[in-house]
Enzyme design. Structure first.
Site, mmCIF file in Angstrom:
data_model
loop_
_atom_site.group_PDB
_atom_site.id
_atom_site.type_symbol
_atom_site.label_atom_id
_atom_site.label_comp_id
_atom_site.label_asym_id
_atom_site.label_seq_id
_atom_site.Cartn_x
_atom_site.Cartn_y
_atom_site.Cartn_z
ATOM 1 N N ASP A 502 0.728 -27.352 17.757
ATOM 2 C CA ASP A 502 0.745 -28.738 18.216
ATOM 3 C C ASP A 502 1.956 -29.473 17.666
ATOM 4 O O ASP A 502 2.537 -30.319 18.325
ATOM 5 C CB ASP A 502 -0.548 -29.457 17.806
ATOM 6 C CG ASP A 502 -0.782 -29.382 16.293
ATOM 7 O OD1 ASP A 502 -0.402 -28.366 15.677
ATOM 8 O OD2 ASP A 502 -1.355 -30.324 15.736
ATOM 9 N N ARG A 506 3.782 -31.658 9.999
ATOM 10 C CA ARG A 506 2.722 -32.061 9.088
ATOM 11 C C ARG A 506 1.804 -30.889 8.745
ATOM 12 O O ARG A 506 2.040 -29.749 9.164
ATOM 13 C CB ARG A 506 1.926 -33.225 9.671
ATOM 14 C CG ARG A 506 1.104 -32.905 10.901
ATOM 15 C CD ARG A 506 0.432 -34.156 11.452
ATOM 16 N NE ARG A 506 -0.377 -33.879 12.625
ATOM 17 C CZ ARG A 506 -0.399 -34.645 13.704
ATOM 18 N NH1 ARG A 506 0.355 -35.727 13.772
ATOM 19 N NH2 ARG A 506 -1.184 -34.330 14.730
ATOM 20 N N ASP A 507 0.755 -31.165 8.026
ATOM 21 C CA ASP A 507 -0.170 -30.126 7.595
ATOM 22 C C ASP A 507 -1.128 -29.759 8.732
ATOM 23 O O ASP A 507 -2.329 -29.955 8.633
ATOM 24 C CB ASP A 507 -0.954 -30.598 6.373
ATOM 25 C CG ASP A 507 -1.688 -31.907 6.630
ATOM 26 O OD1 ASP A 507 -1.459 -32.533 7.680
ATOM 27 O OD2 ASP A 507 -2.503 -32.310 5.779
ATOM 28 N N GLU A 508 -0.583 -29.196 9.789
ATOM 29 C CA GLU A 508 -1.416 -28.808 10.927
ATOM 30 C C GLU A 508 -0.870 -27.517 11.502
ATOM 31 O O GLU A 508 -1.328 -26.446 11.162
ATOM 32 C CB GLU A 508 -1.473 -29.932 11.967
ATOM 33 C CG GLU A 508 -2.639 -29.783 12.910
ATOM 34 C CD GLU A 508 -3.060 -31.117 13.527
ATOM 35 O OE1 GLU A 508 -3.876 -31.080 14.445
ATOM 36 O OE2 GLU A 508 -2.569 -32.175 13.083
ATOM 37 N N ASP A 515 -3.487 -28.675 24.202
ATOM 38 C CA ASP A 515 -2.039 -28.833 24.321
ATOM 39 C C ASP A 515 -1.438 -27.639 25.060
ATOM 40 O O ASP A 515 -0.582 -27.783 25.937
ATOM 41 C CB ASP A 515 -1.406 -28.925 22.934
ATOM 42 C CG ASP A 515 -2.007 -30.010 22.060
ATOM 43 O OD1 ASP A 515 -3.246 -30.096 21.991
ATOM 44 O OD2 ASP A 515 -1.242 -30.764 21.448
ATOM 45 N N GLU A 772 4.152 -37.335 19.899
ATOM 46 C CA GLU A 772 2.715 -37.221 20.120
ATOM 47 C C GLU A 772 2.170 -38.492 20.760
ATOM 48 O O GLU A 772 1.291 -38.443 21.620
ATOM 49 C CB GLU A 772 2.001 -36.960 18.799
ATOM 50 C CG GLU A 772 0.492 -36.838 18.930
ATOM 51 C CD GLU A 772 -0.196 -36.579 17.603
ATOM 52 O OE1 GLU A 772 -1.363 -36.139 17.621
ATOM 53 O OE2 GLU A 772 0.423 -36.813 16.554
ATOM 54 N N HIS A 796 5.833 -32.992 19.525
ATOM 55 C CA HIS A 796 4.528 -32.663 20.091
ATOM 56 C C HIS A 796 4.739 -32.461 21.590
ATOM 57 O O HIS A 796 5.021 -33.419 22.304
ATOM 58 C CB HIS A 796 3.569 -33.839 19.857
ATOM 59 C CG HIS A 796 2.264 -33.459 19.253
ATOM 60 N ND1 HIS A 796 2.067 -33.355 17.898
ATOM 61 C CD2 HIS A 796 1.073 -33.162 19.813
ATOM 62 C CE1 HIS A 796 0.810 -33.035 17.647
ATOM 63 N NE2 HIS A 796 0.180 -32.905 18.801
#
Length: 920
Positions: A502, A506-508, A515, A772, A796
């Site tokens: 995605d 960041r922490d993802e 998506d 995003e 994103h």
């Protein structure tokens, strides 16, 4: 036409060169011979690999009449055209892809050589293709002799929420001596964690993040390397550096949500396994495998985590550790680890590599000793550091996508991702370093602790990605839209990183399914993603829940309470369908079919009178603006879409009973859906842009009301100032539905909009990637960037799904069947745009489409690859108004008029270049 159209328009305008009718064209030429989507792949484990190639031929109406493939056991036999492994003989067909090998059984650790020739429409024989090869990996467990080895560095005792645990990388090595000449040497390597393979002082192949991310309880990937040319008589050294990676490191937002487990989702310590197969010129063989005779140690890489970053202390380097004549007497014997539960398999996708280098466009010093390097666009990758200074000097690199109002980088949106790299100098002249086991999403690099004042060459941005975005070109009269296209490609590159993530910053960094399916068709236009998506579908199939739902992301190492969401889980149907449509890939349908049926049964069980409830676990039309579409509507609309796609896929696979079942299911859903959600006036009961977009594009409107529904969608957009009120799900489908029902002028107005919310809004505010949120940043409000935005990604790809509309509708490049053998060219021509042009490199070759207005005339230029045909839709009801080249369409023998109606004339052409001029 503006001069910047350049080379592509020169090519397209050459379409007017008509070949003399009786000219004998040269035989066809074979281009890009591939096996399983790769050129000369090493170590595949597909026992019936598929062949493909493209054809190039001058003139028009060029096609393949037949082919012959030969496969040989040696390069010499191939050169002599001896197909001792397989000779297909002459096969009469136009097929040039997805052709299955049908020779003798293939063997482990064996290289095969192949070539192909074709006969054209006049039975002219082509030259043989270039000699190509593929090699087989290790097909049986008994072929593996290596053990999983590693180095025990201890365990963390700190609080998992308050302190990061970032253990050092481990180093493993083995010295071996060759006393006779090697004919062939092949290395096989894998790791629980990540590894970098080294041989005689050099990295073996330029791939990153090996062996790749997967559900280790289901499968573990390995790589194959031909290392014959890298070995020498006498001593040789093979080594590997291993790190936690996805196996044992931090993954996603687990730390952010205080999940019970924040790392080590698959295992605790990384371990390496590999072996080298040696075949000597005298016919003897030997295997050197990872075992207790290897030695292990720590080294300069003190921290290595995909999300958190990397720390490297150059003072601790073991100089020459991976070369001969190194003394490893103070190294340790390895610790042995068990095999994972998952089976060993060759990695089926494309691997992460360096795709581009970026030099800073600006260096600033927002505060003393803090330097910020602007790389010019928002990427995923790493920064290479160039520095000179005293030993022990600690240089810290931090990463950000935007700047705060004071000129410092904004890191709030990284959440728990530390995203920091640190290099400690050894003090020996100019030192150059880049990390191996981490990556970041960033445009800006903050450098602190640098000895002296850095020059611009102190930092180089390295773009890392699993793909190249080189499958398409695009240009239009609107500069903003051209920038948007570049931003879409940049963001796809940043997020197609082992899985379709995605976001990269960041922490993802998870493979979110909503998506992925929303963007998948756009992805195929910008890049050859056949192998990449094949690998992701394996992840998705592995992640399917026992009760039938596909989860919110794949791989699926952890979950919140809600494991799935309608319109996200539908990726399990939508993505395989698109793989078939774009690449003619029936095998992926076969692989996914049982899971898709299980998923459809799950939906049926949860439905009442053919309508799916949205339930509480529904992300809905994520980040819509001012309009909210009910979860029930979204769930039921996607249920209907799934049923329709399933009917087509069942038919393709010869499952006629299933096809009948799913066609009936679609009709039942459609009837129930219309009764519940569509009024007799043609409006939806919820009256949002998204409801119309989904219902129209998914064919859920009753036939007699669809045009009224489309008119209402167009009206709503006009009343909203030609701006969106949609989120991830609705936005793409608004554009597709508008053009599907002829509202091209409205589509172009919203496409070119620059006010919030729109694509142009981000471009006007300096975006170099897709955001995003529609309003992630406003350059006119300097303090906007200082907001503590925990859910604000500037990379994103979801809203970049407009690329599908750009190619499928605006340029009109589509496939009538599967795999672009029978092409559709149906551009959405509008006075709202002066010109548009582009190309797409399909599995059958490059398709180009261009149109422009010249006063009251429309010019259309089209290129169709060899061995294909195309239906071209020309926007005039009067064929006599059309010229092809300098000849009236009614007089040309190379263009067949199929039909004309009140809005268009449809013509059929074969391969070649065509130029149409239409009086409007």
């Amino acid at each position: 036409m503006k001069t910047h159209l350049g080379i592509l328009m020169l090519t397209l305008l050459s379409l007017k060169n008509v070949y003399p009718k009786n000219q004998q064209e040269a035989p066809l030429t074979i281009n890009l011979p591939r096996v399983e989507y790769f050129q000369n792949p090493e170590g595949i484990d597909v026992v019936r690999p598929r062949f493909s190639w493209e054809l190039i031929g001058e003139g028009r109406n060029r096609s393949q009449k037949a082919y012959q493939i030969i496969v040989a056991s040696t390069a010499q036999k191939l050169e002599n055209t001896t197909g001792d492994i397989w000779d297909s003989g002459r096969v009469s067909t136009q097929e040039t892809n997805q052709i299955e090998y049908a020779g003798m059984p293939l063997k482990s650790n064996t290289k095969y050589y192949w070539k192909v020739r074709v006969w054209d429409e006049k039975d002219q024989e082509s030259e043989w293709s270039e000699s190509s090869y593929w090699s087989m990996g290790l097909l049986k467990f008994s072929n593996w002799q290596g053990l999983f080895i590693g180095h025990d560095v201890g365990y963390s005792t700190a609080d998992k929420y308050d302190s990061l645990y970032l253990p050092p990388a481990r180093y493993v090595r083995k010295s071996f001596t060759l006393s006779k000449k090697v004919k062939k040497a092949t290395a096989y390597a894998t790791a629980l964690g990540l590894y970098e393979l080294r041989l005689n002082g050099n990295k073996v192949r330029e791939d990153y993040f090996l062996p790749g991310w997967t559900d280790y309880d289901k499968r573990l990937y390995y790589q194959t390397y031909d290392i014959t040319s890298s070995l020498q008589l006498g001593e040789n050294v093979v080594g590997a550096i291993i790190a936690d990676g996805w196996y044992a490191g931090y993954i996603g937002y687990a730390l952010f949500i205080y999940f019970d487990k924040v790392r080590e989702f698959y295992g605790t310590n990384p371990a390496f396994m590999g072996q080298i197969h040696l075949e000597y010129e005298d016919g003897s063989t030997e295997i050197i495998a990872s075992d207790v005779t290897w030695t292990v140690n720590e080294g300069p890489t003190r921290e290595a985590d995909i999300i958190m970053g990397e720390t490297y202390d150059a003072r601790l380097e073991h100089s020459g550790w991976d070369t001969p004549n190194y003394d490893d007497s103070d190294w340790n014997p390895p610790k042995l680890y068990t095999y994972p539960n998952g089976k060993l398999q060759a990695h089926p996708g494309t691997l992460v590599q360096e795709r581009e280098e970026l030099k800073p466009v600006e260096v600033t010093e927002p505060e003393p000793g803090t330097y910020v390097f602007n790389l010019g666009k928002n990427i995923a990758g790493i920064a290479e550091l160039k520095v000179e200074g005293p030993a022990g000097t600690k240089v810290r690199l931090r990463f950000g996508e935007i700047l705060r109002s004071d000129g410092n980088i904004q890191t709030d949106n990284l959440r728990k991702a530390r995203a920091t790299d640190t290099y400690i100098l050894k003090g020996e002249g100019i030192e150059v370093w880049k990390p191996k086991f981490t990556y970041h999403g960033f445009q800006y690099v903050e450098v602190t602790g640098y000895p002296g004042v850095p020059t611009a060459d102190a930092i180089t941005g390295i773009v890392l990605s699993s793909i190249d975005t080189d499958a398409s070109t695009f240009d239009s009269a609107n500069k903003m839209n051209n920038t948007l296209f570049e931003n879409i490609k940049t963001t796809q590159s940043a997020n197609f990183f082992e899985v379709p993530t995605d976001c990269p910053q960041r922490d993802e960094r998870l493979g979110w399914t909503g998506d992925a399916h929303t963007y998948v068709r756009s992805a195929t236009y910008n890049s050859d993603v056949a192998a990449f998506i094949t690998k992701f579908l394996v992840d998705l199939d592995d992640a399917q829940r026992w009760y039938g739902a596909y989860p919110n992301f794949a791989p699926f190492p952890f979950s919140r309470v809600n494991q799935y969401s309608p319109a996200w889980m539908d990726a399990g149907v939508i993505i395989p369908y698109n793989m078939y449509k774009v690449y003619n890939d029936k095998r992926i349908l076969e692989y996914m079919y049982d899971g898709m049926e299980k998923f459809m049964q799950f939906q049926e069980d949860a439905s009442t009178d053919y309508l799916r409830p949205g339930g509480g676990n529904n992300w809905g039309d994520w980040l819509s603006v001012n309009e909210e579409t009910s979860h029930d509507f979204i769930a039921s609309s996607f249920y209907g879409y799934d049923a329709n796609l399933m009917a087509e896929m069942a038919e393709v696979l010869g499952k006629s009973d299933d096809a009948v079942k799913y066609r009936q299911l679609f009709q039942d859903i459609r009837k129930a859906f219309a009764k519940r959600y569509i009024t007799e006036s043609g409006q939806t009961t919820e009256d949002t842009q998204t409801t119309y977009a989904l219902a129209l594009y998914f064919d859920l409107f009753p036939d007699n009301l669809a045009h009224k529904g489309a008119a209402r969608l167009a009206e709503k957009i006009k009343n909203n100032g030609f701006k969106f009120a949609t989120g991830f799900l609705g936005t793409k489908h608004v554009m597709l539905a508008l053009s599907k029902y002829g509202h091209n002028d409205v589509a172009y107005k919203i496409y070119q909009q620059t006010e919030y919310p729109s694509w142009g809004y981000s471009v006007e505010n300096g975006a170099t990637s897709i955001w995003e949120r529609w309003n992630s940043y406003t350059k006119s409000d300097a303090k906007n960037s200082d907001l503590n935005a925990k859910m604000n990604s500037f990379s994103h790809y979801s809203f970049g799904s407009v690329a599908q509309w750009m190619f499928q509708f605006a340029l009109g490049i589509d496939s009538e069947d599967s795999g672009y053998r029978n092409i559709l060219i149906k551009p959405a021509v509008s006075k709202e745009m002066e010109f548009m042009e582009g190309s797409y490199k399909s599995i059958n070759g490059t398709i180009a489409s261009a149109w422009k207005w010249k006063g009251n005339r429309l010019e259309m230029d089209v290129e169709i690859p060899a061995n294909t045909k195309a239906k071209i839709y020309i926007p005039t009801s009067d064929p006599s108004r059309i010229k092809e080249g300098n000849t009236s369409l009614m007089k040309t023998s190379e263009v067949e008029v199929l039909a004309s109606n009140e809005t268009e004339t449809i013509v059929l052409v074969g391969s070649g270049k065509y130029s149409f001029t239409i009086k409007m």
